[in-house]
Design a protein around this motif. Structure first.
Motif, PDB file in Angstrom:
ATOM      1  N   SER A   1      -0.687   9.116  14.963  1.00 29.85           N
ATOM      2  CA  SER A   1      -1.766   9.266  13.991  1.00 29.85           C
ATOM      3  C   SER A   1      -2.072  10.723  13.698  1.00 29.85           C
ATOM      4  N   LYS A   2      -1.711  11.594  14.637  1.00 33.39           N
ATOM      5  CA  LYS A   2      -1.965  13.008  14.445  1.00 33.39           C
ATOM      6  C   LYS A   2      -0.963  13.641  13.486  1.00 33.39           C
ATOM      7  N   ILE A   3       0.232  13.073  13.428  1.00 29.30           N
ATOM      8  CA  ILE A   3       1.274  13.711  12.631  1.00 29.30           C
ATOM      9  C   ILE A   3       1.550  12.987  11.317  1.00 29.30           C
ATOM     10  N   VAL A   4       1.064  11.760  11.173  1.00 29.02           N
ATOM     11  CA  VAL A   4       1.295  11.007   9.950  1.00 29.02           C
ATOM     12  C   VAL A   4       0.125  11.223   8.992  1.00 29.02           C
ATOM     13  N   ALA A   5       0.406  11.834   7.854  1.00 30.71           N
ATOM     14  CA  ALA A   5      -0.641  12.091   6.865  1.00 30.71           C
ATOM     15  C   ALA A   5      -0.994  10.799   6.137  1.00 30.71           C
ATOM     16  N   PRO A   6      -2.226  10.712   5.604  1.00 34.15           N
ATOM     17  CA  PRO A   6      -2.614   9.524   4.842  1.00 34.15           C
ATOM     18  C   PRO A   6      -1.690   9.319   3.645  1.00 34.15           C
ATOM     19  N   SER A   7      -1.368   8.079   3.363  1.00 32.62           N
ATOM     20  CA  SER A   7      -0.495   7.774   2.230  1.00 32.62           C
ATOM     21  C   SER A   7      -1.168   8.153   0.926  1.00 32.62           C
ATOM     22  N   ARG A   8      -0.427   8.800   0.033  1.00 36.29           N
ATOM     23  CA  ARG A   8      -0.975   9.224  -1.260  1.00 36.29           C
ATOM     24  C   ARG A   8      -0.666   8.174  -2.319  1.00 36.29           C
ATOM     25  N   GLU A   9      -1.696   7.742  -3.013  1.00 35.13           N
ATOM     26  CA  GLU A   9      -1.539   6.737  -4.065  1.00 35.13           C
ATOM     27  C   GLU A   9      -0.864   7.324  -5.303  1.00 35.13           C
ATOM     28  N   PHE A  10      -0.443   6.419  -6.168  1.00 36.45           N
ATOM     29  CA  PHE A  10       0.041   6.774  -7.494  1.00 36.45           C
ATOM     30  C   PHE A  10      -0.888   6.126  -8.514  1.00 36.45           C
ATOM     31  N   TYR A  11      -1.023   6.748  -9.681  1.00 32.68           N
ATOM     32  CA  TYR A  11      -1.897   6.220 -10.721  1.00 32.68           C
ATOM     33  C   TYR A  11      -1.171   6.186 -12.054  1.00 32.68           C
ATOM     34  N   GLN A  12      -1.428   5.130 -12.802  1.00 33.91           N
ATOM     35  CA  GLN A  12      -0.983   5.085 -14.189  1.00 33.91           C
ATOM     36  C   GLN A  12      -2.212   5.096 -15.085  1.00 33.91           C
ATOM     37  N   LEU A  13      -2.202   6.000 -16.042  1.00 28.48           N
ATOM     38  CA  LEU A  13      -3.222   6.034 -17.082  1.00 28.48           C
ATOM     39  C   LEU A  13      -2.584   5.500 -18.359  1.00 28.48           C
TER      40      LEU A  13
ATOM     41  N   THR B   1     -11.021   9.715 -35.044  1.00 24.82           N
ATOM     42  CA  THR B   1     -11.177   8.493 -35.828  1.00 24.82           C
ATOM     43  C   THR B   1     -10.468   7.299 -35.200  1.00 24.82           C
ATOM     44  N   LEU B   2      -9.494   7.544 -34.331  1.00 27.23           N
ATOM     45  CA  LEU B   2      -8.774   6.449 -33.689  1.00 27.23           C
ATOM     46  C   LEU B   2      -9.608   5.850 -32.556  1.00 27.23           C
ATOM     47  N   LYS B   3      -9.464   4.553 -32.374  1.00 25.81           N
ATOM     48  CA  LYS B   3     -10.136   3.866 -31.275  1.00 25.81           C
ATOM     49  C   LYS B   3      -9.175   3.865 -30.078  1.00 25.81           C
ATOM     50  N   LYS B   4      -9.731   3.904 -28.869  1.00 19.67           N
ATOM     51  CA  LYS B   4      -8.891   3.947 -27.675  1.00 19.67           C
ATOM     52  C   LYS B   4      -9.477   3.096 -26.557  1.00 19.67           C
ATOM     53  N   ILE B   5      -8.592   2.528 -25.770  1.00 22.16           N
ATOM     54  CA  ILE B   5      -8.971   1.884 -24.511  1.00 22.16           C
ATOM     55  C   ILE B   5      -8.072   2.501 -23.441  1.00 22.16           C
ATOM     56  N   ILE B   6      -8.697   3.025 -22.388  1.00 24.72           N
ATOM     57  CA  ILE B   6      -7.948   3.709 -21.332  1.00 24.72           C
ATOM     58  C   ILE B   6      -8.049   2.900 -20.043  1.00 24.72           C
ATOM     59  N   VAL B   7      -6.885   2.597 -19.473  1.00 23.26           N
ATOM     60  CA  VAL B   7      -6.824   1.792 -18.248  1.00 23.26           C
ATOM     61  C   VAL B   7      -6.270   2.652 -17.116  1.00 23.26           C
ATOM     62  N   LEU B   8      -7.002   2.697 -16.003  1.00 22.63           N
ATOM     63  CA  LEU B   8      -6.586   3.454 -14.824  1.00 22.63           C
ATOM     64  C   LEU B   8      -6.190   2.468 -13.730  1.00 22.63           C
ATOM     65  N   ILE B   9      -4.904   2.520 -13.348  1.00 21.74           N
ATOM     66  CA  ILE B   9      -4.370   1.557 -12.378  1.00 21.74           C
ATOM     67  C   ILE B   9      -3.865   2.294 -11.140  1.00 21.74           C
ATOM     68  N   PRO B  10      -4.375   1.968  -9.944  1.00 16.96           N
ATOM     69  CA  PRO B  10      -3.869   2.578  -8.708  1.00 16.96           C
ATOM     70  C   PRO B  10      -2.709   1.773  -8.122  1.00 16.96           C
ATOM     71  N   PHE B  11      -1.699   2.472  -7.615  1.00 14.54           N
ATOM     72  CA  PHE B  11      -0.552   1.828  -6.967  1.00 14.54           C
ATOM     73  C   PHE B  11      -0.379   2.420  -5.576  1.00 14.54           C
ATOM     74  N   SER B  12      -0.034   1.580  -4.638  1.00 11.64           N
ATOM     75  CA  SER B  12       0.185   2.050  -3.268  1.00 11.64           C
ATOM     76  C   SER B  12       1.529   2.737  -3.114  1.00 11.64           C
ATOM     77  N   SER B  13       2.462   2.467  -4.033  1.00  8.60           N
ATOM     78  CA  SER B  13       3.791   3.068  -3.962  1.00  8.60           C
ATOM     79  C   SER B  13       4.437   3.047  -5.342  1.00  8.60           C
ATOM     80  N   LEU B  14       5.504   3.816  -5.508  1.00  6.82           N
ATOM     81  CA  LEU B  14       6.244   3.801  -6.771  1.00  6.82           C
ATOM     82  C   LEU B  14       6.959   2.475  -6.971  1.00  6.82           C
TER      83      LEU B  14
END
Length: 266
Positions: free
Chosen positions: A26-38, A84-97
């Motif tokens: 636990s001392k040497i393993v860093a926390p897993s970094r998430e990935f995000y899709q916007l 003038t354009l309308k937008k919907i933005i979705v933020l999705i977290p992923f545990s891995s690629l």
């Protein structure tokens, strides 16, 4: 009796060894970094907004959650006279690629998703549910490896989710800006001032590179403005921007103010 005692001592020894291994690892393993899709849905008409909203609410988000993907944010820009354009933005977290890469294939096999999203998924080219979809893929910062979800009681329409994109002139200068957030202490300053950061991410695929993006959140615009004043006036920030090694590491900034839809997870 001796055999029982010996067995007991062996079990204790194994337990101690296992504990040492776990704590050592636990001392040497860093926390897993998430990935995000916007994902940004660009829309022209109110009909497109309604069709895409319905698809996201009734098909897409339930489909993702069935696969164990949670904490999905769905936002719309605050009214802006210049856009003038309308937008919907979705933020999705992923545990891995691999989870990200397998998403569409799994959705295509989900009969409930296909049925609930039929109007959107089977739309004709003459009645497309959007103009275009833009996508950015990010990897979480080392100092903020997992998404954090704000807990607000204020009306959703009043909330401010501030999405920032920082571009740099070169890859090396971009790495310098990322270092400023992590080793330089910018992330820690945001935490101290309670900016309610949702994520910080390095863009690994997108139309604008090299750049980083992050999202902070506030109960309303007044709170947002007060937080940023405290940030700019803080001794930590004044010290950072005075450091020669961190100067000129941003070439362009985009700031977008968003509010959450009624079906967003936060």
């Amino acid at each position: 009796m001796k055999a029982t005692k010996l067995l007991f001592l062996v079990v204790i020894a194994l337990a101690i060894t296992s504990f040492k291994t776990i704590t050592s690892d636990s001392k040497i393993v860093a926390p897993s970094r998430e990935f995000y899709q916007l994902k940004t849905y660009i829309l022209n008409t109110e009909q497109q907004v309604q069709t895409t909203d319905k698809f996201l609410k009734e098909a897409y988000l339930p489909g993702l959650k069935k696969m164990g993907i949670k904490n999905i944010g769905v936002f719309k820009p605050k009214p802006n006279a210049t856009d003038t354009l309308k937008k919907i933005i979705v933020l999705i977290p992923f545990s891995s690629l691999s989870q990200f890469l397998g998403l569409e294939e799994k959705l295509a096999k989900d009969k409930t998703y296909l049925a609930a999203g039929a109007d959107y998924l089977n739309a004709s080219y003459k009645q497309a549910p959007y103009v275009r979809i833009e996508s950015v893929l990010l990897k979480a910062f080392a100092d903020h490896p997992m998404m954090t979800i704000p807990a607000f009681n204020s009306p959703r329409a009043n909330r401010v989710y501030e999405l920032r994109s920082y571009e740099s002139a070169t890859e090396a200068i971009y790495r310098n800006k990322v270092d400023m957030f992590n080793a330089g202490g910018e992330v820690k300053l945001f935490d101290r001032l309670v900016f309610n950061p949702v994520f910080y991410g390095e863009v690994i695929s997108g139309a604008k590179m090299p750049n980083l993006m992050y999202m902070t959140s506030f109960t309303d615009q007044e709170s947002r403005d007060a937080h940023w004043k405290a940030f700019v006036d803080s001794p930590e920030w004044k010290g950072l921007i005075a450091m020669e090694k961190y100067k000129n590491n941003i070439s362009h900034i985009d700031i977008t103010f968003l509010y959450p839809t009624d079906y967003s997870d936060y």
